[in-house]
Motif scaffolding. Structure first.
Motif, short mmCIF file in Angstrom:
data_model
loop_
_atom_site.label_atom_id
_atom_site.label_comp_id
_atom_site.label_asym_id
_atom_site.label_seq_id
_atom_site.Cartn_x
_atom_site.Cartn_y
_atom_site.Cartn_z
N GLY A 225 0.80 -1.23 0.00
CA GLY A 225 0.00 0.00 0.00
C GLY A 225 0.82 1.27 0.00
N ASP A 226 2.15 1.16 -0.07
CA ASP A 226 3.00 2.36 -0.05
C ASP A 226 2.90 3.08 -1.41
N LEU A 227 2.49 4.38 -1.40
CA LEU A 227 2.27 5.15 -2.63
C LEU A 227 3.57 5.38 -3.42
N GLU A 228 4.67 5.58 -2.70
CA GLU A 228 5.94 5.83 -3.38
C GLU A 228 6.40 4.61 -4.17
N VAL A 229 6.13 3.41 -3.59
CA VAL A 229 6.48 2.17 -4.30
C VAL A 229 5.66 2.06 -5.59
N LYS A 230 4.37 2.43 -5.48
CA LYS A 230 3.50 2.38 -6.67
C LYS A 230 4.02 3.32 -7.77
N LYS A 231 4.47 4.54 -7.36
CA LYS A 231 5.00 5.51 -8.33
C LYS A 231 6.25 4.96 -9.01
N LEU A 232 7.11 4.28 -8.20
CA LEU A 232 8.33 3.69 -8.77
C LEU A 232 7.98 2.63 -9.81
N VAL B 278 5.27 2.56 -11.66
CA VAL B 278 4.78 3.24 -12.87
C VAL B 278 5.96 3.78 -13.68
N LEU B 279 6.92 4.43 -13.00
CA LEU B 279 8.10 4.98 -13.68
C LEU B 279 8.90 3.88 -14.38
N CYS B 280 9.03 2.75 -13.69
CA CYS B 280 9.81 1.62 -14.23
C CYS B 280 9.19 1.15 -15.54
N HIS B 281 7.88 0.96 -15.57
CA HIS B 281 7.22 0.39 -16.74
C HIS B 281 7.01 1.44 -17.84
N ARG B 282 6.92 2.71 -17.44
CA ARG B 282 6.80 3.75 -18.46
C ARG B 282 8.10 3.81 -19.27
N GLY B 283 9.21 3.71 -18.52
CA GLY B 283 10.52 3.74 -19.18
C GLY B 283 10.68 2.56 -20.10
N LEU B 284 10.20 1.38 -19.66
CA LEU B 284 10.30 0.17 -20.47
C LEU B 284 9.45 0.29 -21.73
#
Length: 730
Positions: free
Chosen positions: A715-722, A724-730
């Motif tokens: 449930g950590d929001l920062e982990v969720k953002k990471l 999203v960033l990871c898969h957007r870059g991919l």
């Protein structure tokens, strides 16, 4: 019309002018609070016996508090006596006017509880012509509530003989006493030496006694009364007793051929001196005093008992047990003699040391000696003393001696003596007293006794008493004889009452439903049984959960079962050495028992919601504990804690138990918070590392780390953002 014979005697118009059977003489002072009780207690004698009442007025009408006017309503004659500090002279003033064949005297601060036995005596010509002296009991109270008193037998009723008179300025007595004596069970209440006036009376008595002794220094009766007034409780009292007793005994030694009455009083003085020395623990001096003065006295059996008791105390405290034992046996011998010669017992009895000659004292002395012999394992000596004791008719006195004798019989393998004791203490139907079962239980608990061997020993007794039948069944447990022995118990319809409560555990162990042995018990009987079972299992606390489980397997739920289980588990849980794990294991069972019991006796609506304030506090506590445990199982921790706290509010006795559970929860919660904080710290470090990897374009390498973070910090929001960033870059 009332008339005055002379200036000193007032006479009622209904007064007798001829001889009668009984004269009652009453000394009247100023006791307005008690004189009505006194006179009303005499009314049956005045109305139902040919009698007269002579009142001796010791204060005069002008100084009377109203007592004299009350007395006038009952009296046949009132004689005015000018008080001169001489009680014998006052009594003789009434005696002089007596027309009765018998004479009974009493004071206005005394009254009979009832006079039925005196009425029976004076309405039976055979009795009142056969006897010459009547004794009745007197309760000399030591507090105003009447709960503490010394009972004495007093010869205040005597057949009149020529030359009879009272002697002694204080603590007066008849000059002659004639056999045979009769003792009746009437008793008098006497409050003369309690309250505000008691100190003044004691000071007056001491003054009169000392004045009498100046006039007659060889009057042993006065010396004895003087010492009795002192007591031996304080150092000052003992100092007075020792000083005056030595002076008195010196005077006694100079009397040529003292008669029996003088001997009795001299012995009293001697005994008070010994008591003072014993109170000061001067054993050697006390023994020297005994050896010096005893040869001067011709002791009767009653006095031998008193001296045996005092000498035993001296020897046992001087560590001379063998010599002490002789005096216990001598006491028993003399007491036996007195019980066989009742009239002589009455004649010899002294109100000074009445408690020193009794079955209570006999068995108390014996128990004290047997305790010493038990410590040294002198079993044969114990049995030797036991053979001499008067067991028959002494059941209420044997609670200390019987267990020791029972143990000695077991160790010496002497069933014969125990058989004889059983035959003496059993009732006509062969039933043994409760104390026998209590004694057996006490011996079983002794660490030096093999319980199984002891049960086998007791089972051999020739008795069909229920307690013995139980011991035989216990002995036969796990043998082919068990069924037969149990059948005999069931046929005898033995109930699980104290001291037969051992039967309950026997039934449960052997998976036998106890209902037939319990269902007919009254609530009081069953409660006593429950208490005894709990006491027994409290000594083996670790066995309670298993025993409770066995009960539940054998016995269907009912109010009696639940009460017992609730009581057993309460004892287990509220033990000071209970562990938290044990609390958690048994608390639910306990709460179920409490609620089950409550449901059998209370209306359902009383047990609902906040529960009724009419319920006992433990019941309310049990209800909330049961609710709390249900919430814990449903993982509703907040409600679990709330219910526990609510239960504790109703039952403060559970404070320690519940707080341990709450503390455990707090500690567990605190640890979780610490773990969470540590996880958050580690997560922050990993987040920084992942972000740097993403910035370098190492998205594939970062993905597994982000998945671990998601598992670590759900449930950590920062982990969720990471992510999203990871898969957007991919």
């Amino acid at each position: 019309m009332n008339r005055t014979i002379d200036n000193k005697v007032w006479e009622s118009p209904t007064a007798k002018s001829t001889k009668c059977l009984l004269t009652i003489s009453l000394l009247v002072s100023n006791s307005i609070t008690t004189i009505h009780n006194c006179l009303e207690s005499l009314r049956p004698l005045l109305e139902q016996v040919d009698s007269e009442l002579i009142v001796v007025d010791t204060v005069g009408a002008e100084k009377s508090d109203g007592s004299l006017e009350v007395a006038k309503k009952y009296a046949d004659k009132i004689v005015r006596f000018e008080w001169c500090d001489d009680f014998a002279a006052a009594r003789n003033a009434g005696l002089k006017l007596a027309q009765g064949e018998w004479f009974l005297f009493i004071d206005d601060d005394e009254w009979f509880d009832n006079v039925k036995s005196l009425l029976a005596f004076f309405n039976n010509k055979k009795e009142y012509t056969q006897y010459n002296t009547v004794y009745f009991n007197k309760h000399n109270y030591q507090n105003l509530e009447g709960t503490i008193y010394r009972e004495i037998k007093t010869p205040q009723c005597i057949k009149l003989f020529k030359g009879l008179k009272f002697e002694g300025r204080i603590h007066e007595r008849f000059s002659l006493m004639h056999l045979p004596f009769k003792h009746v069970d009437a008793f008098v209440h006497h409050y003369g030496y309690v309250g505000k006036s008691s100190k003044k009376k004691l000071e007056r008595n001491e003054k009169l006694l000392k004045e009498s002794l100046i006039e007659d220094p060889r009057n042993m009766h006065m010396w004895a009364q003087l010492l009795a007034g002192y007591g031996v409780r304080t150092e000052e009292e003992r100092k007075k007793v020792k000083k005056e007793a030595v002076k008195a005994l010196k005077q006694f030694a100079q009397i040529d051929k003292p008669d029996g009455s003088i001997q009795r009083d001299a012995f009293t003085i001697f005994a008070y001196l010994l008591r003072a020395l014993i109170a000061e623990k001067k054993w050697k001096t006390a023994l020297e005093v005994k050896q010096k003065y005893e040869p001067l006295l011709h002791l009767v059996q009653y006095e031998c008992c008193i001296l045996d008791n005092l000498t035993y105390i001296i020897f046992i405290n001087s560590k001379r047990e063998n010599e002490a034992a002789k005096y216990v046996l001598d006491y028993v011998k003399n007491y036996h003699w007195l019980k066989k010669h009742k009239e002589e017992y009455l004649k010899q009895e002294s109100f000074y040391f009445k408690s020193d000659v009794s079955l209570t004292k006999l068995f108390g002395l014996s128990a004290d000696l047997l305790i010493h012999e038990k410590k040294n394992k002198n079993w044969q000596k114990v049995l030797h003393v036991a053979e001499k004791l008067p067991w028959a008719g002494s059941v209420e006195h044997i609670n200390q001696t019987l267990p020791i004798v029972m143990m000695a019989a077991y160790h010496a393998n002497n069933l014969k003596i125990l058989q004889e004791i059983c035959e003496q203490i059993a009732d006509k139907g062969g039933k043994l007293p409760v104390i026998f079962g209590i004694a057996v239980r006490a011996v079983k608990e002794d660490l030096e006794v093999d319980e199984k061997k002891f049960v086998k020993f007791i089972a051999k007794l020739q008795s069909e008493d229920a307690f013995i039948l139980i011991q035989r069944a216990l002995d036969a447990e796990k043998t082919g004889m068990f069924t037969q022995r149990m059948s005999k118990l069931q046929k005898a319809q033995v109930k699980c009452t104290v001291p037969y409560d051992e039967l309950f555990a026997l039934l449960i162990r052997n998976k036998i439903d106890p209902t037939p042995h319990i269902e007919s018990l009254t609530y009081e009987e069953y409660l006593a049984t429950v208490n005894q079972i709990v006491i027994v299992y409290a000594k083996k606390r670790a066995q309670i959960p298993a025993f409770a489980e066995q009960i539940e397997q054998v016995w269907d739920s009912c109010s009696k079962r639940e009460l017992l289980l609730m009581s057993l588990r309460h004892k287990y849980l509220f033990s000071p050495d209970i562990t938290t794990a044990e609390i958690k294991n048994e608390l639910g069972n306990y709460a179920d028992n409490v609620v089950n019991f409550a449901q059998t006796i209370y209306l359902p609506e009383l047990l609902e919601g906040e529960t009724s304030s009419m319920l006992p506090s433990e019941i309310r506590f049990g209800i909330f504990v049961q609710r709390a445990i249900a919430e814990r199982k449903a993982e509703h921790e907040a409600q679990y804690l709330a219910d526990l706290r609510q239960g504790l509010k109703y039952y403060e006795a559970a404070d320690r138990l519940i707080k341990r559970l709450l503390r455990e929860y707090d500690e567990k919660n605190q640890k979780q918070q610490q773990v969470n904080a540590e996880m958050a710290r580690l997560g922050s470090q990993v987040k920084v590392q992942v972000l740097e990897m993403l910035q370098r374009g190492e998205n594939k390498q970062a993905e597994p780390l982000i998945l671990e973070l998601a598992e670590l910090l759900p449930g950590d929001l920062e982990v969720k953002k990471l992510w999203v960033l990871c898969h957007r870059g991919l």
